[in-house]
Design an enzyme around this catalytic site. Sequence first.
Site, mmCIF file in Angstrom:
data_model
loop_
_atom_site.group_PDB
_atom_site.id
_atom_site.type_symbol
_atom_site.label_atom_id
_atom_site.label_comp_id
_atom_site.label_asym_id
_atom_site.label_seq_id
_atom_site.Cartn_x
_atom_site.Cartn_y
_atom_site.Cartn_z
ATOM 1 N N MET A 30 0.824 -1.205 0.000
ATOM 2 C CA MET A 30 0.000 0.000 0.000
ATOM 3 C C MET A 30 0.863 1.262 0.000
ATOM 4 S SD MET A 30 -3.008 -0.931 -0.458
ATOM 5 C CE MET A 30 -3.747 0.683 -0.341
ATOM 6 N N VAL A 70 1.126 -1.568 9.542
ATOM 7 C CA VAL A 70 0.290 -2.666 9.992
ATOM 8 C C VAL A 70 -0.960 -2.141 10.711
ATOM 9 C CG1 VAL A 70 1.566 -2.918 12.170
ATOM 10 C CG2 VAL A 70 0.350 -4.873 11.220
ATOM 11 N N SER A 110 -8.148 0.730 7.128
ATOM 12 C CA SER A 110 -9.374 0.304 6.466
ATOM 13 C C SER A 110 -10.518 0.150 7.453
ATOM 14 C CB SER A 110 -9.148 -1.018 5.736
ATOM 15 O OG SER A 110 -8.734 -2.016 6.645
ATOM 16 N N HIS A 114 -8.133 6.271 2.995
ATOM 17 C CA HIS A 114 -8.044 4.840 2.733
ATOM 18 C C HIS A 114 -8.065 4.572 1.237
ATOM 19 C CE1 HIS A 114 -10.021 0.655 2.654
ATOM 20 N NE2 HIS A 114 -8.720 0.533 2.775
ATOM 21 N N ASN A 132 -6.527 -1.319 -2.937
ATOM 22 C CA ASN A 132 -5.434 -2.042 -3.561
ATOM 23 C C ASN A 132 -5.924 -2.733 -4.831
ATOM 24 O OD1 ASN A 132 -2.887 -3.183 -3.830
ATOM 25 N ND2 ASN A 132 -3.367 -4.909 -2.521
#
Length: 188
Positions: free
Chosen positions: A14, A91, A119, A140, A143
């Site tokens: 990301m 993370v 997210s 956010h 992907n």
Amino acid sequence: RPVGKVGVVGAGVMGSGIAQWCAARGLQVVMRDVQPAVVERGLGVIRGLFDEAAKRGLLSAADAAAGLARVSTTTGWAGFADCDLVIEAIVENVAAKQQLFTELAAVVRPDALLASNTSALPIEELAGHVPNPGRTLGLHFFNPVSRMALVELIVGSHTTAPAAEAALAFTKTLGKSPVVCRSSPGFL
């Protein structure tokens, strides 16, 4: 103030995707991760995304090279002091993100926007404790960043209207489709 320089924390899938997309849109980018090998791997992903865009005719070879040149990397905080916006893409762990926002607040300008690529985690829980929490929000990206148009712009209870408006303008500058959401479970 328009966003001209973006910091990205996290050089994984990301973070690399966000960094590449911003650089391809003419922004200066500094990407950070704590491990040199992860930074190198992330830079390789960015290089690959630029190469793919050039092969597909989305960018000229010269524009791809110029975009790649707009990305700098670090394992520390060099280059973050003058960022207009910092997006964390680490993370999904509340404690890790809280610690990161605390570190960031000590490094960046007091008016720099601080965004999480979370997210699902509540923005208030991640960044509500930093000085000037009105500048905190969520951005956010989905992907893969280079192919997904949607970006959730998550407005927390602390987020000020000017911060939200600046993030909305930034998202539109990237050519993404922003959806403004409240900081609530699941966002959109």
